[in-house]
Design an enzyme around this catalytic site. Sequence first.
Site, PDB file in Angstrom:
ATOM      1  CG  LEU A  31      -1.932   1.134   1.388  1.00  0.00           C
ATOM      2  CD1 LEU A  31      -3.011   1.368   0.207  1.00  0.00           C
ATOM      3  CD2 LEU A  31      -2.425   0.972   2.691  1.00  0.00           C
ATOM      4  CB  THR A  32       3.671   2.451   2.459  1.00  0.00           C
ATOM      5  OG1 THR A  32       2.625   2.060   3.425  1.00  0.00           O
ATOM      6  CG2 THR A  32       4.231   3.701   2.532  1.00  0.00           C
ATOM      7  CD  GLU A  33       1.764   4.734  -4.362  1.00  0.00           C
ATOM      8  OE1 GLU A  33       1.763   5.635  -4.633  1.00  0.00           O
ATOM      9  OE2 GLU A  33       0.937   3.742  -4.811  1.00  0.00           O
ATOM     10  CB  ALA A  42       0.721   7.890  -0.817  1.00  0.00           C
ATOM     11  CG  PHE A  97       8.517   2.310   4.249  1.00  0.00           C
ATOM     12  CD1 PHE A  97      10.081   2.301   4.207  1.00  0.00           C
ATOM     13  CD2 PHE A  97       8.069   3.818   4.330  1.00  0.00           C
ATOM     14  CE1 PHE A  97      10.745   3.773   4.091  1.00  0.00           C
ATOM     15  CE2 PHE A  97       8.788   4.812   4.368  1.00  0.00           C
ATOM     16  CZ  PHE A  97      10.167   4.917   4.364  1.00  0.00           C
ATOM     17  NE  ARG A 112      22.228  -0.429  40.352  1.00  0.00           N
ATOM     18  CZ  ARG A 112      23.095   0.375  41.241  1.00  0.00           C
ATOM     19  NH1 ARG A 112      23.246   0.449  42.496  1.00  0.00           N
ATOM     20  NH2 ARG A 112      23.639   1.477  40.678  1.00  0.00           N
ATOM     21  N   GLY A 118      19.041   1.896  34.212  1.00  0.00           N
ATOM     22  CA  GLY A 118      20.347   2.889  34.061  1.00  0.00           C
ATOM     23  C   GLY A 118      21.411   2.090  33.308  1.00  0.00           C
ATOM     24  CD  GLU A 131       0.099  -0.972   9.530  1.00  0.00           C
ATOM     25  OE1 GLU A 131      -0.319  -0.374   8.545  1.00  0.00           O
ATOM     26  OE2 GLU A 131       1.246  -1.824   9.345  1.00  0.00           O
ATOM     27  CD  GLU A 148       2.530  12.740  15.398  1.00  0.00           C
ATOM     28  OE1 GLU A 148       3.041  12.810  16.511  1.00  0.00           O
ATOM     29  OE2 GLU A 148       2.597  11.760  14.698  1.00  0.00           O
TER      30      GLU A 148
END
Length: 414
Positions: free
Chosen positions: A142-144, A147, A173, A283, A355, A379, A383
């Site tokens: 799907l991803t371009e 897009a 991707f 610890r 740590g 997916e 945002e």
Amino acid sequence: MNKTGTGTGTASRLFGEHFLHDLNQPELDMLHKVRDLVESRIGPNAHKVAEKDEFAWDNFHLLAKEGVIATAFPNEYGGTDARQVLRIRIIEELGRVCSASASLITGADLSCRAIVAGATPQMKEQLLPGLRSGKLQAAFALTEPEAGSDVRGLKTSIRQEGGEFVVNGSKKFITRGTTADWFMVVGRLEADASRFVAVLVPRGAAGFDISPEVEKLGWYGVPISSLRFENVRVPAGNLLGKVGDGFELAQDALLRARIGHAAMALGRSIGAIEIAAAYMNDRTLFGKALGEHQGAQWMLSDMFSQVEAARALLSVTAQKYDRGDTDVAVYASMAKQQATDLCMKVVTDALQLTGGRGYMKDFPLERFFRDAKLNQIGEGSSEVHKTVIGRDVIRRSTRAQRNPTLREGSLVAY
């Protein structure tokens, strides 16, 4: 098999088992099977998967053999068609130790859901038994380059020529690009760019190029690649759904994948807290255990309480999906955004509590830290989901019940 949900060991788990009341006995049996695999095989070997970004074949074959992959597939093709209330628990359990293993389960939804929903009976018969058993793999293309979260920005074009569809464009991707046998490709109809088309492209199609695997920060075990299509021809029988159904087929796959991302992130959060809490008992700092210091306890309190709250939201979302509620998509956005942002914070705080040890590559939190970021991006970024949620609230507020404390008329008149 233990029916209380405590796994194979006798010790109780740090996080409560209250959500298991949603499951029936066969579902509990499957979850216990996954827990056994996590304790005996997947957890102890998780560090090996993270050493190199190569497909986690051993875990994939194990999960396929044990019927865990099959939870995404219909009964008539050998699957178990599991409810989401079970699948989120499976993904959470795997995500607790190994992102790659959890991704193998979410990936079954993302790559195969459109085939389950839209393939012809002949293609289902040809592909689904193999995809369910692990003999075949599919990828969701799907991803371009321009897009991602905005599906309507796709530029890949698909045109119909007689008894064939012709695909031109590129994808980026793409998980399982170098291992998939079939690719579910979504593009715009060349004759009408307002309509989206989804087709199945076989790996060896002429004009189809798969790039070498692309190096990335984390989430080793599920490599990504780029794809290029130059006049790639597939028969009309490879169409998924009808011409124009591509967007809806993609959205359903993404909806399930977003629920899966939330479960994966919460599983990783649970694992991070388990590790940090154990370290805080071992610890010593200024003459007493780190866990006896109020500041450390307060950090742990926030982490634990917020994860339990996010688990509750995800459970509601899974129930909504299983019932077919019309508002499930916005709940999936809420669960995904909250769980993945929370995971980044929890893993960061867990690493802080441990740590210098937490920063070392031989300690699991270093891997958890690198893996957590992708859940906030994949997916749909956090945002984007915040925008989806905010728009939904504003839209519904125009017809929602008015708060009884308000006077009639416009609020700007106050």
